[in-house]
Design a protein around this motif. Structure first.
Motif, PDB file in Angstrom:
ATOM      1  N   HIS A 256     -11.389 -53.270 -54.700  1.00 35.86           N
ATOM      2  CA  HIS A 256      -9.986 -53.485 -54.337  1.00 35.86           C
ATOM      3  C   HIS A 256      -9.530 -54.596 -55.252  1.00 35.86           C
ATOM      4  O   HIS A 256     -10.142 -55.665 -55.261  1.00 35.86           O
ATOM      5  CB  HIS A 256      -9.828 -53.995 -52.891  1.00 35.86           C
ATOM      6  CG  HIS A 256     -10.520 -53.124 -51.890  1.00 35.86           C
ATOM      7  ND1 HIS A 256     -10.785 -53.530 -50.615  1.00 35.86           N
ATOM      8  CD2 HIS A 256     -10.992 -51.866 -51.977  1.00 35.86           C
ATOM      9  CE1 HIS A 256     -11.396 -52.561 -49.950  1.00 35.86           C
ATOM     10  NE2 HIS A 256     -11.532 -51.554 -50.768  1.00 35.86           N
ATOM     11  N   LEU A 257      -8.483 -54.360 -56.000  1.00 34.46           N
ATOM     12  CA  LEU A 257      -8.061 -55.421 -56.910  1.00 34.46           C
ATOM     13  C   LEU A 257      -6.599 -55.291 -57.294  1.00 34.46           C
ATOM     14  O   LEU A 257      -5.918 -54.341 -56.896  1.00 34.46           O
ATOM     15  CB  LEU A 257      -8.953 -55.438 -58.162  1.00 34.46           C
ATOM     16  CG  LEU A 257      -9.152 -54.125 -58.943  1.00 34.46           C
ATOM     17  CD1 LEU A 257      -7.993 -53.872 -59.884  1.00 34.46           C
ATOM     18  CD2 LEU A 257     -10.443 -54.181 -59.731  1.00 34.46           C
ATOM     19  N   SER A 258      -6.171 -56.265 -58.089  1.00 36.06           N
ATOM     20  CA  SER A 258      -4.829 -56.210 -58.645  1.00 36.06           C
ATOM     21  C   SER A 258      -4.976 -56.318 -60.159  1.00 36.06           C
ATOM     22  O   SER A 258      -5.298 -57.389 -60.678  1.00 36.06           O
ATOM     23  CB  SER A 258      -3.991 -57.378 -58.109  1.00 36.06           C
ATOM     24  OG  SER A 258      -2.857 -57.533 -58.940  1.00 36.06           O
ATOM     25  N   ALA A 259      -4.763 -55.186 -60.835  1.00 37.13           N
ATOM     26  CA  ALA A 259      -4.910 -55.184 -62.298  1.00 37.13           C
ATOM     27  C   ALA A 259      -3.897 -56.135 -62.920  1.00 37.13           C
ATOM     28  O   ALA A 259      -4.178 -56.793 -63.915  1.00 37.13           O
ATOM     29  CB  ALA A 259      -4.711 -53.772 -62.835  1.00 37.13           C
ATOM     30  N   GLN A 260      -2.738 -56.207 -62.305  1.00 39.62           N
ATOM     31  CA  GLN A 260      -1.673 -57.049 -62.849  1.00 39.62           C
ATOM     32  C   GLN A 260      -2.074 -58.529 -62.863  1.00 39.62           C
ATOM     33  O   GLN A 260      -1.701 -59.260 -63.768  1.00 39.62           O
ATOM     34  CB  GLN A 260      -0.420 -56.866 -61.993  1.00 39.62           C
ATOM     35  CG  GLN A 260       0.841 -57.289 -62.689  1.00 39.62           C
ATOM     36  CD  GLN A 260       2.053 -57.010 -61.805  1.00 39.62           C
ATOM     37  OE1 GLN A 260       2.049 -57.277 -60.596  1.00 39.62           O
ATOM     38  NE2 GLN A 260       3.088 -56.478 -62.398  1.00 39.62           N
ATOM     39  N   SER A 261      -2.838 -58.935 -61.855  1.00 41.67           N
ATOM     40  CA  SER A 261      -3.234 -60.352 -61.793  1.00 41.67           C
ATOM     41  C   SER A 261      -4.317 -60.666 -62.818  1.00 41.67           C
ATOM     42  O   SER A 261      -4.590 -61.823 -63.120  1.00 41.67           O
ATOM     43  CB  SER A 261      -3.771 -60.670 -60.391  1.00 41.67           C
ATOM     44  OG  SER A 261      -5.084 -60.132 -60.280  1.00 41.67           O
TER      45      SER A 261
ATOM     46  N   LYS B 277      -3.392 -52.618 -56.997  1.00 44.57           N
ATOM     47  CA  LYS B 277      -2.159 -53.233 -56.461  1.00 44.57           C
ATOM     48  C   LYS B 277      -2.393 -53.760 -55.045  1.00 44.57           C
ATOM     49  O   LYS B 277      -1.543 -53.592 -54.171  1.00 44.57           O
ATOM     50  CB  LYS B 277      -0.976 -52.232 -56.488  1.00 44.57           C
ATOM     51  CG  LYS B 277      -0.760 -51.549 -57.848  1.00 44.57           C
ATOM     52  CD  LYS B 277       0.590 -50.885 -57.977  1.00 44.57           C
ATOM     53  CE  LYS B 277       0.666 -50.038 -59.241  1.00 44.57           C
ATOM     54  NZ  LYS B 277       1.921 -49.373 -59.469  1.00 44.57           N
ATOM     55  N   ASN B 278      -3.557 -54.367 -54.847  1.00 44.55           N
ATOM     56  CA  ASN B 278      -3.813 -54.896 -53.505  1.00 44.55           C
ATOM     57  C   ASN B 278      -2.928 -56.101 -53.187  1.00 44.55           C
ATOM     58  O   ASN B 278      -2.861 -56.537 -52.056  1.00 44.55           O
ATOM     59  CB  ASN B 278      -5.307 -55.173 -53.261  1.00 44.55           C
ATOM     60  CG  ASN B 278      -5.820 -56.373 -54.022  1.00 44.55           C
ATOM     61  OD1 ASN B 278      -5.071 -56.966 -54.803  1.00 44.55           O
ATOM     62  ND2 ASN B 278      -7.073 -56.733 -53.815  1.00 44.55           N
ATOM     63  N   ASP B 279      -2.223 -56.608 -54.218  1.00 38.13           N
ATOM     64  CA  ASP B 279      -1.268 -57.692 -53.961  1.00 38.13           C
ATOM     65  C   ASP B 279      -0.040 -57.160 -53.215  1.00 38.13           C
ATOM     66  O   ASP B 279       0.713 -57.930 -52.626  1.00 38.13           O
ATOM     67  CB  ASP B 279      -0.822 -58.328 -55.291  1.00 38.13           C
ATOM     68  CG  ASP B 279      -0.292 -57.283 -56.278  1.00 38.13           C
ATOM     69  OD1 ASP B 279      -1.028 -56.315 -56.569  1.00 38.13           O
ATOM     70  OD2 ASP B 279       0.857 -57.424 -56.744  1.00 38.13           O
ATOM     71  N   LEU B 280       0.171 -55.843 -53.238  1.00 34.59           N
ATOM     72  CA  LEU B 280       1.370 -55.274 -52.607  1.00 34.59           C
ATOM     73  C   LEU B 280       1.106 -54.762 -51.195  1.00 34.59           C
ATOM     74  O   LEU B 280       2.006 -54.232 -50.556  1.00 34.59           O
ATOM     75  CB  LEU B 280       1.930 -54.125 -53.462  1.00 34.59           C
ATOM     76  CG  LEU B 280       2.487 -54.498 -54.834  1.00 34.59           C
ATOM     77  CD1 LEU B 280       3.009 -53.264 -55.550  1.00 34.59           C
ATOM     78  CD2 LEU B 280       3.589 -55.551 -54.725  1.00 34.59           C
ATOM     79  N   CYS B 281      -0.141 -54.826 -50.745  1.00 32.99           N
ATOM     80  CA  CYS B 281      -0.363 -54.334 -49.381  1.00 32.99           C
ATOM     81  C   CYS B 281      -1.263 -55.310 -48.612  1.00 32.99           C
ATOM     82  O   CYS B 281      -2.322 -55.704 -49.092  1.00 32.99           O
ATOM     83  CB  CYS B 281      -0.937 -52.917 -49.390  1.00 32.99           C
ATOM     84  SG  CYS B 281      -2.653 -52.807 -49.766  1.00 32.99           S
ATOM     85  N   ALA B 282      -0.779 -55.708 -47.456  1.00 29.38           N
ATOM     86  CA  ALA B 282      -1.502 -56.696 -46.661  1.00 29.38           C
ATOM     87  C   ALA B 282      -2.715 -56.054 -45.996  1.00 29.38           C
ATOM     88  O   ALA B 282      -3.745 -56.696 -45.780  1.00 29.38           O
ATOM     89  CB  ALA B 282      -0.569 -57.275 -45.597  1.00 29.38           C
TER      90      ALA B 282
ATOM     91  N   GLY C 207      -6.272 -41.400 -63.448  1.00 28.37           N
ATOM     92  CA  GLY C 207      -5.470 -41.540 -62.228  1.00 28.37           C
ATOM     93  C   GLY C 207      -4.076 -41.003 -62.480  1.00 28.37           C
ATOM     94  O   GLY C 207      -3.735 -40.645 -63.621  1.00 28.37           O
ATOM     95  N   LYS C 208      -3.275 -40.961 -61.439  1.00 25.99           N
ATOM     96  CA  LYS C 208      -1.910 -40.428 -61.600  1.00 25.99           C
ATOM     97  C   LYS C 208      -1.052 -41.434 -62.385  1.00 25.99           C
ATOM     98  O   LYS C 208      -1.443 -42.600 -62.539  1.00 25.99           O
ATOM     99  CB  LYS C 208      -1.302 -40.168 -60.218  1.00 25.99           C
ATOM    100  CG  LYS C 208      -0.938 -41.439 -59.493  1.00 25.99           C
ATOM    101  CD  LYS C 208      -0.201 -41.147 -58.219  1.00 25.99           C
ATOM    102  CE  LYS C 208       0.032 -42.455 -57.463  1.00 25.99           C
ATOM    103  NZ  LYS C 208       0.435 -42.254 -56.090  1.00 25.99           N
ATOM    104  N   PRO C 209       0.108 -40.998 -62.865  1.00 28.36           N
ATOM    105  CA  PRO C 209       0.995 -41.918 -63.581  1.00 28.36           C
ATOM    106  C   PRO C 209       1.354 -43.125 -62.703  1.00 28.36           C
ATOM    107  O   PRO C 209       1.483 -42.989 -61.482  1.00 28.36           O
ATOM    108  CB  PRO C 209       2.237 -41.060 -63.860  1.00 28.36           C
ATOM    109  CG  PRO C 209       1.747 -39.654 -63.844  1.00 28.36           C
ATOM    110  CD  PRO C 209       0.659 -39.618 -62.823  1.00 28.36           C
ATOM    111  N   ASN C 210       1.467 -44.267 -63.344  1.00 27.66           N
ATOM    112  CA  ASN C 210       1.868 -45.518 -62.687  1.00 27.66           C
ATOM    113  C   ASN C 210       0.839 -46.117 -61.739  1.00 27.66           C
ATOM    114  O   ASN C 210       1.148 -47.078 -61.035  1.00 27.66           O
ATOM    115  CB  ASN C 210       3.193 -45.341 -61.930  1.00 27.66           C
ATOM    116  CG  ASN C 210       4.364 -45.772 -62.797  1.00 27.66           C
ATOM    117  OD1 ASN C 210       4.150 -46.307 -63.888  1.00 27.66           O
ATOM    118  ND2 ASN C 210       5.570 -45.537 -62.331  1.00 27.66           N
ATOM    119  N   ALA C 211      -0.378 -45.560 -61.699  1.00 26.52           N
ATOM    120  CA  ALA C 211      -1.394 -46.115 -60.802  1.00 26.52           C
ATOM    121  C   ALA C 211      -1.812 -47.513 -61.258  1.00 26.52           C
ATOM    122  O   ALA C 211      -2.323 -48.319 -60.481  1.00 26.52           O
ATOM    123  CB  ALA C 211      -2.605 -45.183 -60.769  1.00 26.52           C
ATOM    124  N   GLY C 212      -1.603 -47.784 -62.566  1.00 29.02           N
ATOM    125  CA  GLY C 212      -1.994 -49.099 -63.103  1.00 29.02           C
ATOM    126  C   GLY C 212      -3.179 -49.002 -64.048  1.00 29.02           C
ATOM    127  O   GLY C 212      -3.890 -49.995 -64.264  1.00 29.02           O
TER     128      GLY C 212
END
Ligand SMILES: Nc1nc2c(ncn2[C@@H]2O[C@H](COP(=O)(O)OP(=O)(O)OP(=O)(O)O)[C@@H](O)[C@H]2O)c(=O)[nH]1
Ligand SMILES: [Mg+2]
Length: 455
Positions: free
Chosen positions: A361-366, A336-341, A227-232
Motif C-alpha cells: 500500500h503506498l503513494s507513488a506521488q509521495s 494513492k493511499n494518501d487519498l483514502c483513510a 494497470g488501467k490508465p491513471n492508476a499511477g
C-alpha cells in the motif's frame, strides 16, 4: 610497424580533468614534443610511472595548459607498448589543440577499442578480460560492476583455460603414446580419458548456466508496471527511478509506448518498464501501446500491477488482473493511499484473488516506495557465482560442451580413442576462441569495434 595512436580517454567535456593517451613506438617522442616539463628534462628521461608537471604546447608552440604527464614504458603498460598519458584541464579546446599537435608529430587517431585491442594482442588481457572491460564501462549498477570486475580478474578466462589445458594434456598424452611406441610413456587409459572429458563437459555446462543470470546482471532484471490508465504507473516508475523520466498527467492514456530505464535499486540492476494503461481505445497508437503493455507483462521477470485506491474497482482493473496468471512473480501495488483513510472493500478481494508475491500500500506521488524497492532488489542474481555476460562466450561454451558430449558418447559406444578424441580436439579449439588463444583477427576486430574511442 605498429602506428602510434592518440585519443582522449576520459568522458564528456567540459570537466575538471581530461586524459589523453598515446600508445605505440613513438608515444614518448610525441609526448616530449607536446609537453615541456618545468624541470627541463623530457618526461621520457625521467622517472617512469610518475607524474611530471609542465607546459602543454599547441602545434604553433603556444602554451595551451599547465598540467601533468606520465610515461609507462613497455611491456608494463595497459597496452603492453610504450604508453604516455597527459592529464590536462577538461576543456575541449585544450584537448583538440593537444591532439592536433600529436597528429602533426606522426600519431594517428585511435579507432574505437584500439588501446584494449593492443592490450589483447600483446597478451596483457585475454578476450574474456577485454570483454569485461567493455562490460565494466557500461555497467549500470553495483552488481553489474562487480560481475565485470570478477571477469576482468579472470573468473571466466581462468576456468575456461583450466578445462582446455586438462583436455589438451589428455590429447598430448594420447598422441605421444601413438607416436613414440618405443618410449616409456604411461599407457593411455580409456576410462580415465572418458571421465576427464565428462568432468570438462560438466564444468562448461555450469559456466553456461550462468549466462541467463549474467545477462540479467548486465542488462537489468525486466520488471513491468501494468494497470488501467491513471492508476499511477508512471508516477511509480518515476519514484523508483528517482527522476521525472515519464510524463505524468491526470489525463487517462498519457503513456502510449513502453518506457524503459535501468535503475540501480540498492545496487541491483532492475530494468523498469512503464507501460500504457490497459483499456479499449479508438486510437490506433493507444491500441498498439496496450498490445505492447501486454507483451511486456508476459515477458518480464516480475510484474507490478497498480490499482488506484481512491476509486472503485473497475472493469479495466479486472482486465489487468486477468493478465496476472500469465505473468511471472506478480506483485500488487495499491496506490494513492494518501487519498483514502480506510482500505476499500475490494482491496481484500483482490489481495485474495492471486498468490501475489507481495502486496504494497503506498503513494507513488509521495515517492515513498522503499519497501517495494527493497523487494525488487531481491530479484537480481546473487553476486557470488561466476556470471557469463557475453553471448559470444555462451555460444562457444555451448558448442564446446556439445563437442565434449559427443566425444563422451562415442567413447561409451566403444569407438577408438583416435575417433572420439577428434571431438575433444574440436572442443579445445572452441574454448581457445573464448579466451582468444585461437581467435581470428576478424573476431578481435569485431569485438574491439564495439568499444568507445580512447579505451
Ligand atoms: N494523490 C495521488 N495522486 C497520484 C498518485 N499517484 C499518481 N497520482 C496522480 O494520478 C494521475 C495519473 O498518474 P500517472 O502516473 O500518469 O498514471 P498512469 O497510470 O501512468 O496513467 P497512464 O499513463 O494514462 O496509463 C496524475 O495526476 C498523478 O499525479 C498518488 O499516490 N497519490
Ligand atoms: Mg503513464
Amino acid at each position: 610497424m605498429a602506428s602510434t595512436i592518440a585519443a582522449c580517454s576520459s568522458g564528456s567535456m567540459p570537466c575538471a580533468i581530461a586524459i589523453v593517451r598515446l600508445s605505440g613506438p613513438e608515444a614518448f617522442s610525441v609526448l616530449d614534443g607536446i609537453f615541456k616539463p618545468k624541470s627541463g628534462l623530457p618526461v621520457s628521461q625521467r622517472k617512469a610511472r610518475a607524474m611530471h608537471y609542465g607546459r602543454l604546447l599547441a602545434k604553433d608552440g603556444a602554451t595551451v595548459d599547465l598540467c601533468l604527464a606520465a610515461c609507462f614504458p613497455a611491456p608494463n603498460s595497459y597496452t603492453g607498448e610504450d604508453l604516455a598519458e597527459v592529464y590536462c584541464h577538461g576543456s575541449q579546446a585544450v584537448v583538440a589543440a593537444m591532439l592536433d599537435h600529436c597528429f602533426a608529430l606522426g600519431a594517428v587517431p585511435a579507432p574505437p577499442g584500439e588501446f584494449t585491442k593492443r592490450a589483447f594482442l600483446s597478451g596483457r588481457l585475454d578476450l574474456t578480460e577485454a570483454e569485461a572491460v567493455a562490460d565494466l564501462i557500461h555497467s549500470q549498477s553495483e552488481l553489474g560492476a562487480k560481475a565485470a570486475v570478477a571477469q576482468l580478474e579472470g573468473s571466466v578466462g581462468s576456468r575456461v583455460k583450466a578445462v582446455r589445458e586438462k583436455v589438451l594434456a589428455l590429447l598430448a598424452h594420447f598422441y605421444a603414446v601413438c607416436d613414440y611406441t618405443d618410449e616409456e610413456i604411461d599407457p593411455f587409459e580409456y576410462e580415465n580419458a572418458v571421465s576427464v572429458l565428462e568432468e570438462a563437459r560438466n564444468t562448461l555446462d555450469t559456466l553456461h548456466e550462468g549466462f541467463q543470470r549474467g545477462r540479467l546482471v548486465r542488462d537489468g532484471v525486466p520488471v513491468a508496471i501494468i494497470g488501467k490508465p491513471n492508476a499511477g504507473k508512471s508516477s511509480l516508475f518515476n519514484a523508483l527511478a528517482g527522476s521525472q523520466r515519464a510524463i505524468v498527467t491526470d489525463e487517462a492514456g498519457t503513456t502510449r509506448d513502453v518506457l524503459e530505464q535501468v535503475i540501480s535499486v540498492n545496487g541491483a540492476p532492475i530494468r523498469m518498464l512503464d507501460t500504457a494503461g490497459l483499456r479499449e481505445s479508438d486510437s490506433k497508437a493507444e491500441r498498439m501501446g496496450v498490445e505492447r503493455a501486454r507483451m511486456a507483462a508476459m515477458t518480464a521477470h516480475a510484474v507490478i500491477c497498480v490499482l488506484d485506491l481512491s476509486g472503485p474497482l473497475t472493469q479495466e482493473d479486472r482486465e489487468a488482473l486477468e493478465l496476472i496468471p500469465l505473468c511471472e512473480q506478480p506483485v500488487l501495488v495499491l496506490n494513492k493511499n494518501d487519498l483514502c483513510a480506510r482500505l476499500p472493500d475490494w482491496a481484500a478481494e483482490v489481495t485474495a484473488m492471486h498468490p501475489w508475491k507481495q502486496v504494497f500500500h503506498l503513494s507513488a506521488q509521495s515517492g515513498q516506495v522503499e519497501p517495494l524497492a527493497q523487494w525488487l532488489s531481491t530479484l537480481a542474481p546473487k553476486p557470488q557465482e561466476v556470471l557469463i555476460t557475453s553471448a559470444r562466450q555462451a555460444r562457444l561454451l555451448q558448442s564446446a560442451s556439445d563437442a565434449m558430449s559427443s566425444a563422451v558418447d562415442s567413447a561409451r559406444d566403444g569407438m577408438t580413442a583416435d575417433a572420439f578424441l577428434l571431438d575433444a580436439e574440436r572442443a579445445v579449439n572452441l574454448l581457445g576462441e573464448i579466451t582468444g588463444e585461437t581467435a581470428s583477427a576478424d573476431l578481435a576486430h569485431e569485438i574491439f569495434g564495439r568499444f568507445c574511442v580512447g579505451k
